[in-house]
Design a protein around this motif. Structure first.
Motif, PDB file in Angstrom:
ATOM      1  N   PRO A 172      -2.231   5.290   1.204  1.00 51.31           N
ATOM      2  CA  PRO A 172      -2.013   3.973   0.597  1.00 51.31           C
ATOM      3  C   PRO A 172      -0.720   3.351   1.115  1.00 51.31           C
ATOM      4  O   PRO A 172       0.139   4.039   1.674  1.00 51.31           O
ATOM      5  N   ASN A 173      -0.607   2.055   0.931  1.00 51.57           N
ATOM      6  CA  ASN A 173       0.655   1.376   1.222  1.00 51.57           C
ATOM      7  C   ASN A 173       1.732   1.843   0.241  1.00 51.57           C
ATOM      8  O   ASN A 173       1.429   2.539  -0.732  1.00 51.57           O
ATOM      9  N   ASP A 174       2.969   1.413   0.508  1.00 51.57           N
ATOM     10  CA  ASP A 174       4.077   1.833  -0.356  1.00 51.57           C
ATOM     11  C   ASP A 174       3.860   1.435  -1.814  1.00 51.57           C
ATOM     12  O   ASP A 174       4.376   2.083  -2.721  1.00 51.57           O
ATOM     13  N   ASP A 175       3.090   0.367  -2.052  1.00 48.05           N
ATOM     14  CA  ASP A 175       2.850  -0.052  -3.440  1.00 48.05           C
ATOM     15  C   ASP A 175       1.918   0.904  -4.184  1.00 48.05           C
ATOM     16  O   ASP A 175       1.779   0.816  -5.402  1.00 48.05           O
ATOM     17  N   ARG A 176       1.252   1.781  -3.457  1.00 44.57           N
ATOM     18  CA  ARG A 176       0.327   2.785  -3.994  1.00 44.57           C
ATOM     19  C   ARG A 176      -0.894   2.182  -4.678  1.00 44.57           C
ATOM     20  O   ARG A 176      -1.641   2.900  -5.360  1.00 44.57           O
ATOM     21  N   VAL A 177      -1.140   0.887  -4.540  1.00 42.93           N
ATOM     22  CA  VAL A 177      -2.319   0.282  -5.166  1.00 42.93           C
ATOM     23  C   VAL A 177      -3.161  -0.468  -4.131  1.00 42.93           C
ATOM     24  O   VAL A 177      -4.118  -1.152  -4.480  1.00 42.93           O
ATOM     25  N   SER A 178      -2.845  -0.319  -2.859  1.00 43.81           N
ATOM     26  CA  SER A 178      -3.629  -0.916  -1.782  1.00 43.81           C
ATOM     27  C   SER A 178      -3.507  -0.018  -0.560  1.00 43.81           C
ATOM     28  O   SER A 178      -2.520   0.708  -0.453  1.00 43.81           O
TER      29      SER A 178
ATOM     30  N   LEU B 234      -5.550  14.006  -8.694  1.00 45.10           N
ATOM     31  CA  LEU B 234      -5.068  14.299 -10.045  1.00 45.10           C
ATOM     32  C   LEU B 234      -6.084  15.158 -10.796  1.00 45.10           C
ATOM     33  O   LEU B 234      -5.733  16.147 -11.443  1.00 45.10           O
ATOM     34  N   ALA B 235      -7.357  14.766 -10.685  1.00 45.27           N
ATOM     35  CA  ALA B 235      -8.387  15.417 -11.495  1.00 45.27           C
ATOM     36  C   ALA B 235      -8.734  16.814 -10.999  1.00 45.27           C
ATOM     37  O   ALA B 235      -9.115  17.666 -11.794  1.00 45.27           O
ATOM     38  N   THR B 236      -8.598  17.057  -9.693  1.00 45.77           N
ATOM     39  CA  THR B 236      -9.154  18.304  -9.151  1.00 45.77           C
ATOM     40  C   THR B 236      -8.124  19.252  -8.535  1.00 45.77           C
ATOM     41  O   THR B 236      -8.500  20.308  -8.041  1.00 45.77           O
ATOM     42  N   THR B 237      -6.843  18.855  -8.514  1.00 49.80           N
ATOM     43  CA  THR B 237      -5.834  19.766  -7.956  1.00 49.80           C
ATOM     44  C   THR B 237      -4.649  19.887  -8.922  1.00 49.80           C
ATOM     45  O   THR B 237      -4.524  19.124  -9.871  1.00 49.80           O
ATOM     46  N   ARG B 238      -3.777  20.842  -8.630  1.00 56.69           N
ATOM     47  CA  ARG B 238      -2.595  21.023  -9.474  1.00 56.69           C
ATOM     48  C   ARG B 238      -1.513  19.998  -9.163  1.00 56.69           C
ATOM     49  O   ARG B 238      -0.799  19.562 -10.059  1.00 56.69           O
ATOM     50  N   ALA B 239      -1.379  19.628  -7.882  1.00 56.81           N
ATOM     51  CA  ALA B 239      -0.239  18.780  -7.526  1.00 56.81           C
ATOM     52  C   ALA B 239      -0.482  17.919  -6.299  1.00 56.81           C
ATOM     53  O   ALA B 239       0.450  17.425  -5.684  1.00 56.81           O
ATOM     54  N   GLY B 240      -1.761  17.720  -5.937  1.00 52.80           N
ATOM     55  CA  GLY B 240      -2.071  16.910  -4.760  1.00 52.80           C
ATOM     56  C   GLY B 240      -1.846  15.437  -5.023  1.00 52.80           C
ATOM     57  O   GLY B 240      -1.580  15.013  -6.150  1.00 52.80           O
ATOM     58  N   ASP B 241      -1.967  14.618  -3.956  1.00 54.27           N
ATOM     59  CA  ASP B 241      -1.669  13.197  -4.106  1.00 54.27           C
ATOM     60  C   ASP B 241      -2.215  12.425  -2.904  1.00 54.27           C
ATOM     61  O   ASP B 241      -2.581  13.012  -1.893  1.00 54.27           O
ATOM     62  N   ALA B 242      -2.267  11.103  -3.042  1.00 55.45           N
ATOM     63  CA  ALA B 242      -2.483  10.237  -1.885  1.00 55.45           C
ATOM     64  C   ALA B 242      -1.090   9.792  -1.457  1.00 55.45           C
ATOM     65  O   ALA B 242      -0.517   8.879  -2.045  1.00 55.45           O
ATOM     66  N   TYR B 243      -0.535  10.477  -0.466  1.00 62.09           N
ATOM     67  CA  TYR B 243       0.837  10.188  -0.039  1.00 62.09           C
ATOM     68  C   TYR B 243       0.879   8.947   0.837  1.00 62.09           C
ATOM     69  O   TYR B 243      -0.064   8.658   1.584  1.00 62.09           O
ATOM     70  N   THR B 244       1.985   8.229   0.767  1.00 64.08           N
ATOM     71  CA  THR B 244       2.167   7.060   1.629  1.00 64.08           C
ATOM     72  C   THR B 244       2.608   7.515   3.022  1.00 64.08           C
ATOM     73  O   THR B 244       3.023   8.664   3.218  1.00 64.08           O
ATOM     74  N   PHE B 245       2.554   6.580   3.973  1.00 66.18           N
ATOM     75  CA  PHE B 245       3.018   6.919   5.316  1.00 66.18           C
ATOM     76  C   PHE B 245       4.498   7.285   5.295  1.00 66.18           C
ATOM     77  O   PHE B 245       4.935   8.233   5.948  1.00 66.18           O
ATOM     78  N   ARG B 246       5.259   6.546   4.520  1.00 61.77           N
ATOM     79  CA  ARG B 246       6.683   6.837   4.397  1.00 61.77           C
ATOM     80  C   ARG B 246       6.905   8.288   3.940  1.00 61.77           C
ATOM     81  O   ARG B 246       7.796   8.991   4.436  1.00 61.77           O
ATOM     82  N   GLU B 247       6.069   8.740   2.999  1.00 62.54           N
ATOM     83  CA  GLU B 247       6.204  10.117   2.511  1.00 62.54           C
ATOM     84  C   GLU B 247       5.789  11.142   3.569  1.00 62.54           C
ATOM     85  O   GLU B 247       6.472  12.149   3.776  1.00 62.54           O
ATOM     86  N   TYR B 248       4.670  10.859   4.242  1.00 60.30           N
ATOM     87  CA  TYR B 248       4.261  11.792   5.302  1.00 60.30           C
ATOM     88  C   TYR B 248       5.320  11.856   6.400  1.00 60.30           C
ATOM     89  O   TYR B 248       5.632  12.931   6.921  1.00 60.30           O
ATOM     90  N   ALA B 249       5.878  10.704   6.764  1.00 61.17           N
ATOM     91  CA  ALA B 249       6.902  10.685   7.812  1.00 61.17           C
ATOM     92  C   ALA B 249       8.110  11.518   7.381  1.00 61.17           C
ATOM     93  O   ALA B 249       8.689  12.265   8.180  1.00 61.17           O
ATOM     94  N   ALA B 250       8.458  11.424   6.094  1.00 59.81           N
ATOM     95  CA  ALA B 250       9.592  12.207   5.593  1.00 59.81           C
ATOM     96  C   ALA B 250       9.275  13.706   5.612  1.00 59.81           C
ATOM     97  O   ALA B 250      10.132  14.538   5.928  1.00 59.81           O
ATOM     98  N   MET B 251       8.020  14.052   5.261  1.00 62.35           N
ATOM     99  CA  MET B 251       7.624  15.471   5.324  1.00 62.35           C
ATOM    100  C   MET B 251       7.709  15.996   6.755  1.00 62.35           C
ATOM    101  O   MET B 251       8.224  17.089   7.002  1.00 62.35           O
ATOM    102  N   TYR B 252       7.166  15.224   7.703  1.00 59.94           N
ATOM    103  CA  TYR B 252       7.204  15.632   9.108  1.00 59.94           C
ATOM    104  C   TYR B 252       8.654  15.819   9.554  1.00 59.94           C
ATOM    105  O   TYR B 252       9.003  16.790  10.218  1.00 59.94           O
ATOM    106  N   GLN B 253       9.504  14.881   9.167  1.00 61.20           N
ATOM    107  CA  GLN B 253      10.906  14.961   9.572  1.00 61.20           C
ATOM    108  C   GLN B 253      11.567  16.209   8.989  1.00 61.20           C
ATOM    109  O   GLN B 253      12.244  16.966   9.681  1.00 61.20           O
ATOM    110  N   GLU B 254      11.325  16.423   7.690  1.00 62.92           N
ATOM    111  CA  GLU B 254      11.880  17.597   7.017  1.00 62.92           C
ATOM    112  C   GLU B 254      11.415  18.888   7.695  1.00 62.92           C
ATOM    113  O   GLU B 254      12.129  19.896   7.706  1.00 62.92           O
ATOM    114  N   ALA B 255      10.198  18.853   8.270  1.00 59.09           N
ATOM    115  CA  ALA B 255       9.656  20.047   8.919  1.00 59.09           C
ATOM    116  C   ALA B 255      10.099  20.163  10.373  1.00 59.09           C
ATOM    117  O   ALA B 255       9.703  21.098  11.066  1.00 59.09           O
TER     118      ALA B 255
END
Lengths: 338, 338
Positions: free
Chosen positions: B276-282, B294-315
């Motif tokens: 999703p976009n940063d607004d998380r509603v589009s 939310l319904a089927t996992t303990r802590a999964g999510d639809a991450y934004t690109f900004r979040e994925y980029a931060a994860m990649y960087q952290e890794a």
């Protein structure tokens, strides 16, 4: 492979996930989320606290409701849409939150999970006569909860039913439920006297509503099934609101015949109904209603106006008129003796 | 009471009934109705006969599907829409009918009926790690059934992943499932050699698909969890398709770190994701996907690109790029070492 631009896998995916929209709305109502938003809680931590819910769950649910058009979000803050403010905030007089309890009732939803079987047999999987089984507890719940959703229909229905009548007007309200429709006629016309028919526990709800509306002195209860009870009469108006669609053609005609016999010469029967066009696929809400009748009754349907007119005629009525209710999926189908 | 024109009780009603659209589509697939329509059966009696169903049920179901945009009706006769012809008729190579079996699976839908509780706790009601519990049988079913829904994504993902690579290309396909994505890379590039990781019974499905695609000689199986198994390597491409969204941030970063360690200097990790976009509603489908997590996992999510980029960087990745897949809710999020 050529994919025409109008072909959409998204529509398939969206349809397979459509049940989630229902569940999200019911969960939000259960959590009293729309009240919290109306109170001004507008970020995830504050909404989560107010709803005694987790932040992860609250954020994802709120975002999902924004996608569904039932909240809006700006700069990370949530607020009501015009629809949620008016129809979902329990503090609004037009709130439909209680109606959701009825439409979301697991008993009424369960047959949809067996829809394949129901399409095969052509008949609900609910026992007996399905949702119209005598004394079915769903209708006490309906009477309690569906009044808000039906309220906007009451005034237009009242005008149609009363049109051209003056002086003492005797009204028979069949399967009265919450009683709102008969009560509205009593409010619109001081000369109106209402006899409400329904199962006794349902009539308790209607009578309480009549008291609240200040018309209890012109409100009489007649407990029993519309098919069995002696109506007395004569009446100038017989109301059949959200009732005929539960039954097959022959049952509708025999009930209309019984109704005709208790009408005064100036009398009319007014049915409030979901009435699709002859194509049976428009308008969408009226047409889609047939599936609810398939899933929850033995032989009910969303009948067209042409079909209702034929039923009225078969039952001895002189003419039939259709009056669509503005901004609602309902139509008043009125049969006149003259 | 003033009702603003943009406020709609119909939206509330429609949302409460939205689950019926899901049930109707699943019933139609169960009854093989879309095949019958494709064969030319176009009226109620003939469709009912072909589907071994009642006429009442068939008529009401077909009309409901027309309202839902999944059939069309003209002069009382039903035929395919472009969408149903291409994606719902089992005779079409692009048919998604089997995917519906997965998305309609009662096990995966059950948590949605407990959504209030899930929003309260912030965590699936499914046992253990929910849908990503080790050896969960759903993923064998997923591998079997979701290939058609994923197939249109394979070619664009393959181009992104292979971009700028030539000669021998080593590919690691994590949580390979049906294997289509790794297989597509092997098809696009004769120098590609694929190692597919998943639980052993799932790899059976992937390997059968590799055989059918004629790339089995460049297709290796490595059974186990992506978190536990020794990847070997180095690899030029690591695929993480529909995988990261099941996990919390820390788990994603630790997996990406493990991935980075087996990448060649020219290597890249390509994640196929709902972003999703940063607004998380589009856009709507990517944003709405968070509710499934939310319904089927303990802590999964639809991450934004900004979040994925931060994860990649952290890794430890050098840069991250997003490539939306045309006409699909998916985006390829690629992390590069250089």
């Amino acid at each position: 492979m050529h994919v025409p631009p109008e072909a959409s896998p998204a529509l398939v995916f969206e349809t397979l996930n459509a049940h989630q929209r229902t569940e999200a709305l019911i969960a939000a109502i259960d959590l009293d989320l729309f009240r919290a938003v109306g109170e001004g809680h507008d970020d995830v931590p504050s909404l989560a606290r107010r709803c005694a819910a987790s932040e992860r769950g609250t954020r994802i649910l709120c975002d999902f409701l924004v996608v569904s058009g039932l909240l809006q979000k700006e700069d990370g803050r949530y607020r009501h849409t015009p629809t949620s403010a008016l129809f979902l905030d329990p503090r609004s007089p037009a709130s439909l939150a209680s109606s959701a309890k009825f439409l979301g009732d697991p008993m009424l939803r369960e047959p949809f999970r067996r829809l394949t079987e129901i399409v095969r047999t052509g008949c609900t999987t609910l026992p007996g006569d399905g949702s119209v089984e005598p004394e079915h507890p769903a209708w006490v719940e309906f009477a309690h909860s569906m009044a808000p959703m039906m309220a906007p229909m009451a005034a237009p229905l009242g005008s149609v039913a009363l049109d051209g009548l003056d002086g003492n007007v005797r009204v028979l309200d069949l399967a009265a439920g919450h009683g709102l429709f008969g009560i509205e006629i009593a409010r619109q016309h001081p000369g109106a006297h209402v006899v409400a028919v329904d199962w006794a526990p349902v009539l308790e709800v209607a009578h309480a509503n009549a008291r609240r509306a200040g018309v209890a002195d012109r409100y009489e209860r007649l407990a029993g099934s519309a098919f069995d009870v002696d109506f007395g009469g004569p009446y100038d108006i017989v109301l059949l609101t959200n009732f005929l669609h539960h039954f097959d053609w022959a049952t509708c005609v025999s009930l209309l015949r019984k109704v005709r016999q208790v009408l005064s010469p100036r009398g009319r029967a007014a049915a409030l109904e979901f009435v699709p066009n002859d194509d049976r696929v428009s308008p969408p809400m009226s047409a889609a209603f047939a599936l609810i009748m398939l899933a929850t009754t033995r032989a009910g349907d969303a009948y067209t106006f042409r079909e209702y007119a034929a039923m009225y005629q078969e039952a001895g009525f002189a003419r039939t008129e259709a009056t669509p209710i503005p901004r609602a999926p309902h139509t008043v189908v009125t049969g006149y003796l003259a």
